[in-house]
Design a protein around this motif. Sequence first.
Motif, PDB file in Angstrom:
ATOM      1  N   MET A 133       0.833  -1.191   0.000  1.00 58.71           N
ATOM      2  CA  MET A 133       0.000   0.000   0.000  1.00 58.71           C
ATOM      3  C   MET A 133       0.875   1.251   0.000  1.00 58.71           C
ATOM      4  N   ILE A 134       0.359   2.266  -0.609  1.00 62.38           N
ATOM      5  CA  ILE A 134       1.065   3.544  -0.626  1.00 62.38           C
ATOM      6  C   ILE A 134       0.352   4.515   0.299  1.00 62.38           C
ATOM      7  N   ASP A 135       1.082   5.513   0.744  1.00 65.91           N
ATOM      8  CA  ASP A 135       0.483   6.498   1.645  1.00 65.91           C
ATOM      9  C   ASP A 135       0.822   7.910   1.175  1.00 65.91           C
ATOM     10  N   THR A 136       0.443   8.899   1.974  1.00 63.76           N
ATOM     11  CA  THR A 136       0.640  10.288   1.553  1.00 63.76           C
ATOM     12  C   THR A 136       2.115  10.668   1.451  1.00 63.76           C
ATOM     13  N   LEU A 137       2.984  10.064   2.259  1.00 66.56           N
ATOM     14  CA  LEU A 137       4.421  10.337   2.119  1.00 66.56           C
ATOM     15  C   LEU A 137       4.913   9.831   0.768  1.00 66.56           C
ATOM     16  N   ASP A 138       4.477   8.633   0.378  1.00 70.06           N
ATOM     17  CA  ASP A 138       4.843   8.116  -0.945  1.00 70.06           C
ATOM     18  C   ASP A 138       4.383   9.093  -2.029  1.00 70.06           C
ATOM     19  N   ALA A 139       3.167   9.604  -1.888  1.00 74.40           N
ATOM     20  CA  ALA A 139       2.637  10.545  -2.880  1.00 74.40           C
ATOM     21  C   ALA A 139       3.464  11.824  -2.920  1.00 74.40           C
ATOM     22  N   ARG A 140       3.886  12.313  -1.765  1.00 70.76           N
ATOM     23  CA  ARG A 140       4.716  13.528  -1.726  1.00 70.76           C
ATOM     24  C   ARG A 140       6.074  13.271  -2.387  1.00 70.76           C
ATOM     25  N   ILE A 141       6.638  12.102  -2.125  1.00 71.45           N
ATOM     26  CA  ILE A 141       7.929  11.734  -2.728  1.00 71.45           C
ATOM     27  C   ILE A 141       7.798  11.672  -4.246  1.00 71.45           C
TER      28      ILE A 141
END
Length: 155
Positions: free
Chosen positions: A1-9
């Motif tokens: 699963m991905i999260d908001t930190l992944d999205a920011r990166i």
Amino acid sequence: MIDTLDARIVRLYTEEPRTSALEASRQLGVARATLTSRLEKLQASGAIRSWSPSLAPANFGFPVLAFCFLTIEQNRGHDIVVQALVEIPEVMDVHTVSGESDMLVKVAARSNADLQRVLDSIAATEVVVRSSTVLALNTHFEARALPLFETAARA
């Protein structure tokens, strides 16, 4: 699963692809080890497919963009068509599709006359029964996956 930190990166590297890991960790307010671990995870999962440059064929001599709908010989299968098309440098993308056609092919060419040469090359594969081609008059955006990735991170 991905999260908001992944999205920011991913957003940061989409907007500034040459950012160093140290600078990215500073901008995002996370440890460098966290950043590199997340990038490795995203690569291993296949979410990040490539760190390749995004090429613009129109800017190096291939301004004509076309989409070809191909009908193929059903008894030969899709793999043989793909093997033939990968040998044609102007063929950029190949998708098996549903509907009236069997495959959708994205093609770049130097001119309309050159497009005809490319289409003749596709026909010469002897596995394409019929093709229909449409020219792209303008590209408004393409390869737009970042908003989808960010939506997945919020889910």
